[in-house]
Design a protein around this motif. Structure first.
Motif, mmCIF file in Angstrom:
data_model
loop_
_atom_site.group_PDB
_atom_site.id
_atom_site.type_symbol
_atom_site.label_atom_id
_atom_site.label_comp_id
_atom_site.label_asym_id
_atom_site.label_seq_id
_atom_site.Cartn_x
_atom_site.Cartn_y
_atom_site.Cartn_z
ATOM 1 N N ILE A 343 -4.499 29.200 -7.985
ATOM 2 C CA ILE A 343 -6.431 29.022 -9.337
ATOM 3 C C ILE A 343 -6.491 28.820 -7.143
ATOM 4 C CG2 ILE A 343 -7.976 28.033 -10.165
ATOM 5 C CD1 ILE A 343 -5.690 28.440 -12.182
ATOM 6 N N ASP A 344 -7.751 28.978 -7.056
ATOM 7 C CA ASP A 344 -8.205 28.942 -5.462
ATOM 8 C C ASP A 344 -9.461 27.697 -6.447
ATOM 9 O OD1 ASP A 344 -6.675 30.434 -3.756
ATOM 10 O OD2 ASP A 344 -8.643 31.949 -3.856
ATOM 11 N N GLY A 345 -9.718 27.952 -7.161
ATOM 12 C CA GLY A 345 -10.644 27.395 -8.120
ATOM 13 C C GLY A 345 -11.794 27.819 -9.897
ATOM 14 N N VAL A 346 -11.974 26.663 -9.659
ATOM 15 C CA VAL A 346 -13.007 27.093 -10.713
ATOM 16 C C VAL A 346 -14.062 26.979 -10.953
ATOM 17 C CG1 VAL A 346 -11.570 24.605 -12.598
ATOM 18 C CG2 VAL A 346 -11.979 26.467 -14.435
ATOM 19 N N PHE A 347 -14.771 26.936 -11.666
ATOM 20 C CA PHE A 347 -16.414 26.759 -11.690
ATOM 21 C C PHE A 347 -17.199 27.386 -13.662
ATOM 22 C CE2 PHE A 347 -17.177 27.403 -7.274
ATOM 23 C CZ PHE A 347 -18.049 26.028 -7.063
ATOM 24 N N GLY A 357 -17.661 22.899 -11.080
ATOM 25 C CA GLY A 357 -16.745 23.498 -10.638
ATOM 26 C C GLY A 357 -15.542 22.793 -9.466
ATOM 27 N N GLU A 358 -14.152 22.958 -9.217
ATOM 28 C CA GLU A 358 -13.693 22.044 -8.363
ATOM 29 C C GLU A 358 -12.956 23.319 -7.583
ATOM 30 O OE1 GLU A 358 -10.940 18.686 -10.154
ATOM 31 O OE2 GLU A 358 -10.722 20.532 -10.758
ATOM 32 N N ILE A 362 -10.362 20.224 -4.014
ATOM 33 C CA ILE A 362 -11.091 18.968 -3.130
ATOM 34 C C ILE A 362 -11.831 18.695 -3.352
ATOM 35 C CG2 ILE A 362 -11.083 17.711 -0.851
ATOM 36 C CD1 ILE A 362 -9.193 20.236 -0.183
ATOM 37 N N ILE A 363 -13.383 19.997 -3.750
ATOM 38 C CA ILE A 363 -14.930 20.288 -3.920
ATOM 39 C C ILE A 363 -15.092 20.567 -5.352
ATOM 40 C CG2 ILE A 363 -16.417 21.420 -2.659
ATOM 41 C CD1 ILE A 363 -14.203 22.528 -0.469
ATOM 42 N N VAL A 365 -18.250 19.720 -7.624
ATOM 43 C CA VAL A 365 -19.722 19.956 -7.250
ATOM 44 C C VAL A 365 -20.205 20.116 -8.724
ATOM 45 C CG1 VAL A 365 -20.298 20.798 -5.289
ATOM 46 C CG2 VAL A 365 -18.917 22.275 -7.008
ATOM 47 N N LYS A 366 -21.285 19.701 -9.371
ATOM 48 C CA LYS A 366 -22.399 19.865 -11.047
ATOM 49 C C LYS A 366 -23.895 19.417 -10.686
ATOM 50 C CE LYS A 366 -23.156 15.068 -11.749
ATOM 51 N NZ LYS A 366 -23.016 14.183 -12.494
ATOM 52 N N GLY A 367 -23.999 20.787 -11.666
ATOM 53 C CA GLY A 367 -25.222 20.823 -11.519
ATOM 54 C C GLY A 367 -25.726 22.065 -10.886
ATOM 55 N N TYR A 368 -26.754 22.103 -10.465
ATOM 56 C CA TYR A 368 -27.595 23.418 -9.324
ATOM 57 C C TYR A 368 -26.750 23.265 -8.915
ATOM 58 C CZ TYR A 368 -31.414 26.618 -8.090
ATOM 59 O OH TYR A 368 -31.962 27.250 -7.100
ATOM 60 N N SER A 369 -25.701 23.314 -7.477
ATOM 61 C CA SER A 369 -25.464 23.789 -6.411
ATOM 62 C C SER A 369 -24.480 24.521 -6.975
ATOM 63 C CB SER A 369 -25.108 22.204 -5.488
ATOM 64 O OG SER A 369 -24.331 21.444 -6.119
ATOM 65 N N ALA A 370 -23.724 23.294 -7.904
ATOM 66 C CA ALA A 370 -22.499 24.716 -8.568
ATOM 67 C C ALA A 370 -23.232 25.408 -9.152
ATOM 68 C CB ALA A 370 -21.926 23.025 -9.758
ATOM 69 N N TYR A 371 -24.175 25.748 -9.620
ATOM 70 C CA TYR A 371 -24.667 27.137 -10.223
ATOM 71 C C TYR A 371 -24.455 28.109 -8.985
ATOM 72 C CZ TYR A 371 -27.952 29.677 -11.815
ATOM 73 O OH TYR A 371 -29.193 31.291 -11.899
ATOM 74 N N LEU A 372 -25.538 27.632 -7.826
ATOM 75 C CA LEU A 372 -25.642 28.700 -6.626
ATOM 76 C C LEU A 372 -24.173 29.213 -6.010
ATOM 77 C CD1 LEU A 372 -28.412 27.128 -4.946
ATOM 78 C CD2 LEU A 372 -28.538 28.591 -6.694
ATOM 79 N N LEU A 373 -22.949 28.224 -6.939
ATOM 80 C CA LEU A 373 -21.932 28.392 -5.924
ATOM 81 C C LEU A 373 -21.555 30.061 -6.721
ATOM 82 C CD1 LEU A 373 -20.049 25.193 -4.476
ATOM 83 C CD2 LEU A 373 -20.854 27.554 -3.004
ATOM 84 N N LYS A 374 -20.786 29.388 -8.141
ATOM 85 C CA LYS A 374 -21.068 30.237 -9.566
ATOM 86 C C LYS A 374 -21.399 31.593 -8.817
ATOM 87 C CE LYS A 374 -19.380 30.881 -13.912
ATOM 88 N NZ LYS A 374 -17.992 31.547 -13.767
#
Ligand SMILES: Cc1cc2nc3c(=O)[nH]c(=O)nc-3n(C[C@H](O)[C@H](O)[C@H](O)COP(=O)(O)OP(=O)(O)OC[C@H]3O[C@@H](n4cnc5c(N)ncnc54)[C@H](O)[C@@H]3O)c2cc1C
Length: 402
Positions: A343-347, A357-358, A362-363, A365-374
């Protein structure tokens, strides 16, 4: 010309078709019992009224027409895969194959030991069920808008059984809609309480501490009542009863507590796990059947450490990419390398413009930046589907316009 049949137009099936469609000398047929691809990963937004039907359903015929060499789509139910005769049986005909890819997904596991669960709760693994649930949510909001002073009704509980990824996302989106729109649809909507229920000791069992803790914080901020270690014993028309003697009166209930693979007829007995998932060899093939592959939720997939991976669109797509490549290699008489799942990551979408997200452990993120990535991930997927859909639609309708 080699014939390939892909059974199931979900995340795995579509990815397999995409990867195989460019190879010369193949005739590809996609079969699905529904005429559309259902974007389950966006179900939370559809249910809460944030997305519309066209955001979660993609017409498979138009999509298949979008390929340069054409991919045949058949809207039908597969009733049997006959390994000996290399045929796939549909309701009124048989198709012969050189390779078959089973990508039939899974359905909600309404545990039979919970009395009344199947009868009184909604799942979201099918578009029809998500539609029912969306209608119930809309009806509830409408009741509150139309009758704000109806004190008799008081608090209205929405129960979400199962605090895995889908349950959490749905609960958060509904809570966010209620919170955000209180000003316009009236303060009485605050009487709507969302209960997130799970038998496990934590929400999002199996996920990292970071994801669990940040998600818990956000759900509490949204006013969601989290009930962990809560074993549902029975459900009737109005009440959920727990093993510890407590009960909860509810307006409607959604259940996302587990999956199982629907029964699917094969000409010989094959090995499956307790969720009815196929047990495959290292090359994603049904053991003993070198030209029959299975991908996505319908297969038990393990990572390098032997841990069973949760059923996700991401894993469905990775396994399908592997299988498409394996078929290509075989056609060129090359030796196959085993599939390595990870699994590369989860949002996790947590209502409105908020997510956690993760990536690659390693990386974080939470909040708006995680929302943008998802959003970027889902938008890229959606855009790919839409572009092909547009091409297919133009190709199909052109003769009528001339
Ligand atoms: C609310 C929700 C949120 C989710 N969020 C995420 C997320 O954020 N990230 C993520 O990675 N995953 C997420 N998932 C999980 C993800 O949707 C699934 O893992 C994914 O859909 C699996 O893809 P699949 O191709 O194996 O099966 P599916 O997408 O379920 O497709 C299976 C297809 O097979 C067809 N089919 C079945 N039987 C037959 C038959 N006999 N004949 C013909 N056709 C048949 C079905 O009609 C269906 O179209 C979420 C799921 C839900 C419900």
């Amino acid at each position: 010309m080699k014939k390939i049949i892909v059974i199931g137009g979900g995340y795995g099936g579509l990815r397999a078709v995409e990867r195989l469609a460019g190879i010369d000398g193949l005739h590809i047929t996609l079969v699905d019992r529904h005429p559309y691809h259902y974007l389950q990963t966006e179900a939370y937004g559809y249910i809460a009224g944030r997305f519309d039907l066209h955001d979660v359903a993609i017409d498979l015929k138009n999509w298949c027409f979008g390929f340069k060499n054409g991919v045949e789509f058949i809207h039908d139910e597969v009733t049997l895969v006959d390994f000996e005769n290399r045929t796939v049986h549909l309701s009124d005909k048989k198709l012969s194959y050189d390779y078959v890819i089973m990508a039939i997904g899974a359905e909600t596991n309404f545990f039979s030991f919970i009395k009344g669960l199947r009868e009184y709760s909604h799942g979201v693994k099918k578009l029809q069920r998500a539609f029912d649930f969306r209608s119930s949510f809309e009806k509830l909001l409408y009741t509150k808008v139309e009758h704000p002073l109806d004190e008799a009704k008081g608090e209205l509980n929405i129960a979400v059984g199962g605090a895995g990824l889908s349950g959490v996302e749905i609960a958060a989106e509904m809570a966010d809609v209620i919170k955000k729109h209180t000003k316009s649809i009236g303060e009485s909507t605050r009487d709507i309480r969302i209960h997130l229920i799970d038998a496990a000791a934590t929400i999002l069992p199996g996920m990292s501490d970071y994801i669990v803790t940040r998600t818990q914080e956000r759900l509490e901020e949204l006013g969601i009542i989290i009930r962990t270690n809560a074993f549902i014993e029975s459900v009737d028309k109005t009440t959920i009863r727990f093993k510890d003697g407590q009960s909860l009166e509810y307006f409607f209930m959604i259940f996302t507590g587990g999956i199982k693979v629907p029964s699917f007829a094969l000409s010989k007995e094959v090995e499956k796990n307790g969720l009815n998932q196929f047990l495959v060899d290292a090359f994603m093939r049904i053991p003993g059947e070198t030209n029959v592959f299975a991908v996505g939720d319908c297969v038990e997939i393990r990572d390098a450490k032997g841990n069973i991976l949760p059923p996700t669109a991401q894993t469905a797509e990775r396994s399908a990419e592997y299988v498409a490549n394996a078929i290509k290699e075989e056609l060129q008489h090359r030796e196959l390398k085993p599939f390595h799942a990870s699994i590369d990551g989860v949002f996790v979408a947590l209502g409105g413009e908020y997510a956690v997200g993760e990536m690659f452990n390693i990386i974080k993120v939470k909040g708006y930046s995680a929302y943008l990535l998802k959003k970027l991930i889902t938008y890229t997927y959606y855009l790919g589907l839409k572009l092909r859909l547009n091409t297919g639609f133009k190709k199909r309708t052109k003769p009528f316009e001339d």
